[in-house]
Design an enzyme around this catalytic site. Structure first.
Site, PDB file in Angstrom:
ATOM      1  N   GLY A 109       0.837  -1.189   0.000  1.00 21.96           N
ATOM      2  CA  GLY A 109       0.000   0.000   0.000  1.00 21.96           C
ATOM      3  C   GLY A 109       0.873   1.241   0.000  1.00 21.96           C
ATOM      4  O   GLY A 109       2.028   1.201   0.441  1.00 21.96           O
ATOM      5  N   GLN A 131       2.775   9.966   1.331  1.00 20.38           N
ATOM      6  CA  GLN A 131       4.079   9.304   1.405  1.00 20.38           C
ATOM      7  C   GLN A 131       5.006   9.692   0.254  1.00 20.38           C
ATOM      8  O   GLN A 131       6.206   9.445   0.321  1.00 20.38           O
ATOM      9  CB  GLN A 131       3.916   7.783   1.444  1.00 20.38           C
ATOM     10  CG  GLN A 131       3.304   7.295   2.735  1.00 20.38           C
ATOM     11  CD  GLN A 131       3.171   5.802   2.734  1.00 20.38           C
ATOM     12  OE1 GLN A 131       2.174   5.257   2.292  1.00 20.38           O
ATOM     13  NE2 GLN A 131       4.208   5.136   3.233  1.00 20.38           N
ATOM     14  N   CYS A 152       5.921  -0.040   7.209  1.00 15.12           N
ATOM     15  CA  CYS A 152       5.522   1.120   6.419  1.00 15.12           C
ATOM     16  C   CYS A 152       6.684   1.517   5.519  1.00 15.12           C
ATOM     17  O   CYS A 152       7.835   1.558   5.964  1.00 15.12           O
ATOM     18  CB  CYS A 152       5.160   2.270   7.366  1.00 15.12           C
ATOM     19  SG  CYS A 152       4.642   3.776   6.528  1.00 15.12           S
ATOM     20  N   LEU A 153       6.390   1.843   4.273  1.00 19.17           N
ATOM     21  CA  LEU A 153       7.437   2.258   3.339  1.00 19.17           C
ATOM     22  C   LEU A 153       8.111   3.549   3.782  1.00 19.17           C
ATOM     23  O   LEU A 153       9.260   3.800   3.419  1.00 19.17           O
ATOM     24  CB  LEU A 153       6.860   2.404   1.929  1.00 19.17           C
ATOM     25  CG  LEU A 153       6.381   1.100   1.285  1.00 19.17           C
ATOM     26  CD1 LEU A 153       5.721   1.388  -0.070  1.00 19.17           C
ATOM     27  CD2 LEU A 153       7.512   0.107   1.130  1.00 19.17           C
ATOM     28  N   HIS A 194      -4.557   1.159   7.614  1.00 20.03           N
ATOM     29  CA  HIS A 194      -3.205   1.739   7.670  1.00 20.03           C
ATOM     30  C   HIS A 194      -3.085   2.907   6.696  1.00 20.03           C
ATOM     31  O   HIS A 194      -2.596   3.981   7.051  1.00 20.03           O
ATOM     32  CB  HIS A 194      -2.181   0.642   7.349  1.00 20.03           C
ATOM     33  CG  HIS A 194      -0.767   1.099   7.331  1.00 20.03           C
ATOM     34  ND1 HIS A 194       0.132   0.773   8.331  1.00 20.03           N
ATOM     35  CD2 HIS A 194      -0.065   1.843   6.430  1.00 20.03           C
ATOM     36  CE1 HIS A 194       1.312   1.307   8.047  1.00 20.03           C
ATOM     37  NE2 HIS A 194       1.215   1.965   6.894  1.00 20.03           N
ATOM     38  N   GLU A 195      -3.526   2.695   5.448  1.00 14.52           N
ATOM     39  CA  GLU A 195      -3.395   3.744   4.435  1.00 14.52           C
ATOM     40  C   GLU A 195      -4.337   4.916   4.710  1.00 14.52           C
ATOM     41  O   GLU A 195      -3.968   6.070   4.477  1.00 14.52           O
ATOM     42  CB  GLU A 195      -3.618   3.171   3.031  1.00 14.52           C
ATOM     43  CG  GLU A 195      -2.636   2.082   2.629  1.00 14.52           C
ATOM     44  CD  GLU A 195      -1.172   2.464   2.757  1.00 14.52           C
ATOM     45  OE1 GLU A 195      -0.820   3.657   2.637  1.00 14.52           O
ATOM     46  OE2 GLU A 195      -0.352   1.550   2.996  1.00 14.52           O
ATOM     47  N   HIS A 236      -2.766   7.219   7.091  1.00 15.54           N
ATOM     48  CA  HIS A 236      -1.824   8.145   6.442  1.00 15.54           C
ATOM     49  C   HIS A 236      -2.532   9.400   5.942  1.00 15.54           C
ATOM     50  O   HIS A 236      -1.993  10.500   6.029  1.00 15.54           O
ATOM     51  CB  HIS A 236      -1.123   7.476   5.249  1.00 15.54           C
ATOM     52  CG  HIS A 236       0.105   6.717   5.599  1.00 15.54           C
ATOM     53  ND1 HIS A 236       1.191   7.286   6.227  1.00 15.54           N
ATOM     54  CD2 HIS A 236       0.435   5.423   5.392  1.00 15.54           C
ATOM     55  CE1 HIS A 236       2.135   6.376   6.391  1.00 15.54           C
ATOM     56  NE2 HIS A 236       1.693   5.232   5.905  1.00 15.54           N
TER      57      HIS A 236
END
Length: 189
Positions: free
Chosen positions: A46, A51, A99-100, A141-142, A145
């Site tokens: 994701g 991000q 997380c990226l 999660h996304e 963000h």
């Protein structure tokens, strides 16, 4: 289509609430394509627009690989525009998340196992999805963000403190990361 650098956890853009996307455009479609390229290049499941430094309420995801064979829905790649979680229920389930924007850091996070999410799809058609399992976790999660929340915020102060040295390595650009990132502290040196 392009692979874009991902901002790291210490960038203030990740702490701001993203703005709704009000109309479809070539620019929005290119952004979605670039986000998919960036997510796949980084081996993520994701990626939210903040991000990559874009304060827009868009995320892309492809969590099929996380589902056990025959367990949970296989939805393929999906883009969600202006998602809103309208229901959370079921048991709170703890699972490791990463997380990226926080590469190499994983921690157990409790989240509701079932959700209902309303969103616009890539073609700006209204959709509603009732989902559980990995897909529900990824969507939560996304969506976090898009609201300026990181998975670290779901951890106790003690757990965050334990991760301090890893977080500093990322922020200072000393972490070994296999995809392009923009660490805020390293950028300011």
């Amino acid at each position: 289509m392009s692979v874009l650098p991902i901002v790291t956890y210490d960038d203030e853009v990740l702490r701001k609430e993203a703005e709704p996307v009000n109309k479809n455009s070539e620019e929005v479609q290119k952004l979605i394509d670039d986000m998919f390229d960036t997510m796949y290049n980084s081996d993520g499941v994701g990626l939210a627009a903040p991000q990559i430094g874009e304060l827009r309420r868009i995320f892309v995801a492809d969590a099929d690989a996380m589902s056990e064979e025959g367990e949970g829905p296989q939805m393929g790649p999906i883009a969600m525009i202006n998602p809103e979680i309208t229901f959370q229920g079921g048991d709170e389930v703890a699972m490791d998340e990463g997380c990226l924007s926080i590469p190499g850091v994983n921690a157990s996070v409790k989240r509701p196992e079932k959700i209902v999410v309303s969103y616009l799809d890539r073609d700006f058609n209204e959709q509603e999805l009732e989902i559980d399992g990995w897909w529900a976790r990824v969507i939560q999660h996304e969506t976090d963000h898009l609201d300026g929340i990181l998975f670290l915020d779901h951890l106790s102060m003690f757990k965050r403190k334990l991760l301090g040295s890893k977080l500093n390595e990322i922020a200072e650009g000393r972490a070994d990361i296999a995809y392009p990132v923009v660490p805020k502290k390293a950028e300011q040196k």
